[in-house]
Write a protein that holds these residues in place. Structure first.
Motif, PDB file in Angstrom:
ATOM      1  N   LYS A  78       0.569  -1.056   0.279  1.00 47.03           N
ATOM      2  CA  LYS A  78      -0.198   0.374   0.679  1.00 47.03           C
ATOM      3  C   LYS A  78       0.852   1.239  -0.041  1.00 47.03           C
ATOM      4  O   LYS A  78       0.530   2.338  -0.774  1.00 47.03           O
ATOM      5  N   TRP A  79       2.111   1.322   1.077  1.00 44.95           N
ATOM      6  CA  TRP A  79       2.905   2.255   1.007  1.00 44.95           C
ATOM      7  C   TRP A  79       3.337   3.171  -0.125  1.00 44.95           C
ATOM      8  O   TRP A  79       4.009   3.972  -0.823  1.00 44.95           O
ATOM      9  N   MET A  82       1.640   4.093  -3.124  1.00 45.66           N
ATOM     10  CA  MET A  82       1.458   5.361  -2.415  1.00 45.66           C
ATOM     11  C   MET A  82       1.885   6.234  -2.512  1.00 45.66           C
ATOM     12  O   MET A  82       1.979   7.017  -3.541  1.00 45.66           O
ATOM     13  N   LEU A 134      -4.092   6.042   2.159  1.00 44.03           N
ATOM     14  CA  LEU A 134      -3.518   4.958   1.856  1.00 44.03           C
ATOM     15  C   LEU A 134      -4.172   4.325   0.730  1.00 44.03           C
ATOM     16  O   LEU A 134      -3.611   3.779  -0.067  1.00 44.03           O
ATOM     17  N   CYS A 137      -4.719   5.198  -3.008  1.00 41.99           N
ATOM     18  CA  CYS A 137      -3.569   5.772  -3.072  1.00 41.99           C
ATOM     19  C   CYS A 137      -3.959   3.977  -4.239  1.00 41.99           C
ATOM     20  O   CYS A 137      -3.219   4.102  -5.325  1.00 41.99           O
TER      21      CYS A 137
END
Length: 505
Positions: A78-79, A82, A134, A137
């Motif tokens: 996820k990060w 993003m 989060l 994105c």
């Protein structure tokens, strides 16, 4: 007097405190969301098939954020997604400004976001903003990468799943199994974020995009029919599940009246003919059931219509044997709800079935069960289709007629997936196919039409041919035995003829 006067204020204190507590509670209720669209699935539905409502690899939104059973690699992904989405250029200043604009916009949506959830969100403003930014994105980056991969393969979705490009440290986006799991998770009722969050982020990151968020989302999910996905769609969607609901199951089109007038009680003659022919039809069906039992197939239906008021009284095989022709529309019909009955023919648009179809249907039905403002289209459709498919033979029949187009799924798996799909579902009054159901059921109970009699005789003739084949021509030796017996019969007949009519001395 003084003593009693001092006691009176003290006596009022508990009452005043109780009143204030009640007022404070009423204020909380007044501030609670009245137009929520993201719900937790009722326990009765969840117990029927829990896996259909729980995420497998990723949590979206606040409900399953702390679920320990989800894949840790996706949390890290996820990060990365993003970061990839916000870094559209190598210019650090532009990337930082993109982050600033996105974070400010999401932070200001706090009140609107909380109103979308039926449950009280216990996260504070900063935590909820982090979840929305989060997850939003991550979803957008996933949709964009998937769409670009499909374009490179000229729209071949199956091959695109194997070539989704991304960071080499993100194996999820290159795994066919992971993409299928993500398609499942992003269509869950409890695993949603407001659609407005996705649109807000997309307009900041891709201000000149020619394809809408809704189109990207529909391109990511497995199709339920062959409906064309335009590049531009409206934004009047509450979340991704609501998008699937409105795109594939829009408000039903009013049914056209049948072109055939069906008399039921015109005369005693018609009554007698109806009873006689209908009894004959039921005997044929019963005989067919017995032959299926002897051939190893179950003669017991998977389930009845599911509800006395909803669905057809007859399954697909019984409809055909009663003189109803099953077919897809003559012209390409992109609306799954355009089911029509006319001139003895039942027209049903093609439905594409895959391994995630059952889960999507269950979540769409749960959404309709909770949302009073939502139409009852998916629930009505599920009741109608379930009433048609009660035997494996019904599935094969609809597949031959191209009404059901299975993708990597067989008839038994289909029956297993949809066997309990309507358990614990409350049937509302607004059944979308009441007119079609009544026309078909009434047509099956009446035998006053030449067209129907022709269809019935044709079906019965073909059935007798199949029974003859199954009895005498199932193997090479049975064919040889039949031919030998037939030849012996001919020779015996000829011998008898010449013995009687031959020349006499």
């Amino acid at each position: 007097m003084t003593k009693s006067g001092n006691q009176e204020p003290k006596a009022r204190e508990p009452k005043a405190k109780w009143k204030q507590e009640t007022v404070d509670k009423l204020k909380v209720v007044m501030a609670a969301p009245v137009d929520s669209c993201i719900y937790k699935v009722p326990n009765k539905l969840r117990k029927v098939k829990e896996d259909a409502y729980n995420p497998r690899v990723v949590s979206i939104g606040p409900f399953h954020r702390k679920n320990p059973d989800l894949v840790d690699a996706v949390r890290e992904c996820k990060w990365r997604c993003m970061l990839s989405l916000l870094q559209q250029t190598e210019d650090e200043n532009k990337s930082h400004q993109c982050f600033e604009d996105c974070s400010d916009a999401i932070y200001d949506l706090d009140d609107n976001v909380r109103q979308c959830y039926a449950e009280t969100i216990k996260y504070d403003k900063n935590e909820l903003a982090t979840i929305m930014l989060l997850d939003g994105c991550f979803i957008l980056e996933l949709f964009i990468r998937y769409h670009e991969a499909k374009k490179e393969k000229q729209g071949d979705g199956d091959e695109a799943k194997n070539v989704i490009e991304g960071d080499g440290s993100d194996p999820i986006l290159k795994s066919k199994w992971m993409i299928a799991a993500l398609q499942h998770d992003l269509a869950l009722l409890e695993n949603q974020i407001p659609f407005s969050v996705l649109v807000t982020l997309y307009n900041i990151v891709k201000p000149e995009a020619t394809i809408s968020v809704a189109s990207l989302a529909l391109d990511f999910f497995e199709p339920m029919n062959e409906k064309h996905i335009p590049d531009e769609l409206g934004m009047d969607f509450k979340h991704l599940l609501d998008l699937l609901h409105k795109f594939y199951f829009p408000k039903p089109v009013p049914s056209e009246p049948s072109e055939i007038s069906i008399p039921v009680d015109n005369s005693k003659l018609n009554d007698e003919r109806s009873r006689c022919c209908f009894s004959l039809s039921r005997k044929v069906i019963k005989k067919s059931d017995e032959s299926q039992t002897s051939s190893g197939h179950s003669s017991q239906p998977d389930d009845a219509a599911g509800n006395d008021k909803w669905g057809f009284d007859y399954c697909a095989r019984e409809l055909l044997e009663s003189g109803v022709q099953l077919h897809i529309p003559s012209e390409k019909d992109e609306n799954l709800l355009n089911i029509k009955f006319s001139n003895g023919g039942l027209s049903i648009p093609t439905l594409i079935i895959n391994k995630s179809t059952s889960s999507i249907f269950r979540n769409l039905i749960a959404y309709e069960q909770y949302s009073l403002s939502s139409t009852n289209t998916v629930t009505s459709y599920a009741f109608l289709m379930k009433s048609l498919v009660r035997y494996p033979e019904d599935f094969k029949l609809l597949q031959e007629r191209k009404i059901i187009k299975p993708h990597l799924i067989g008839e038994q798996e289909y029956l297993n997936q949809f066997k309990t799909i309507l358990d614990e579902v409350v049937a509302k009054d607004d059944f979308c196919f009441a007119s079609v159901r009544d026309q078909v059921n009434q047509y099956c109970e009446s035998w006053c039409h030449l067209n129907k009699l022709q269809v019935y005789l044709k079906v019965r003739f073909l059935k007798e041919i199949r029974d003859l084949h199954n009895t005498y021509f199932t193997s090479t030796w049975s064919i040889i035995s039949f031919l030998a017996a037939f030849a012996l019969l001919i020779l015996t007949s000829l011998q008898t003829y010449y013995a009687i009519h031959g020349p006499h001395k």
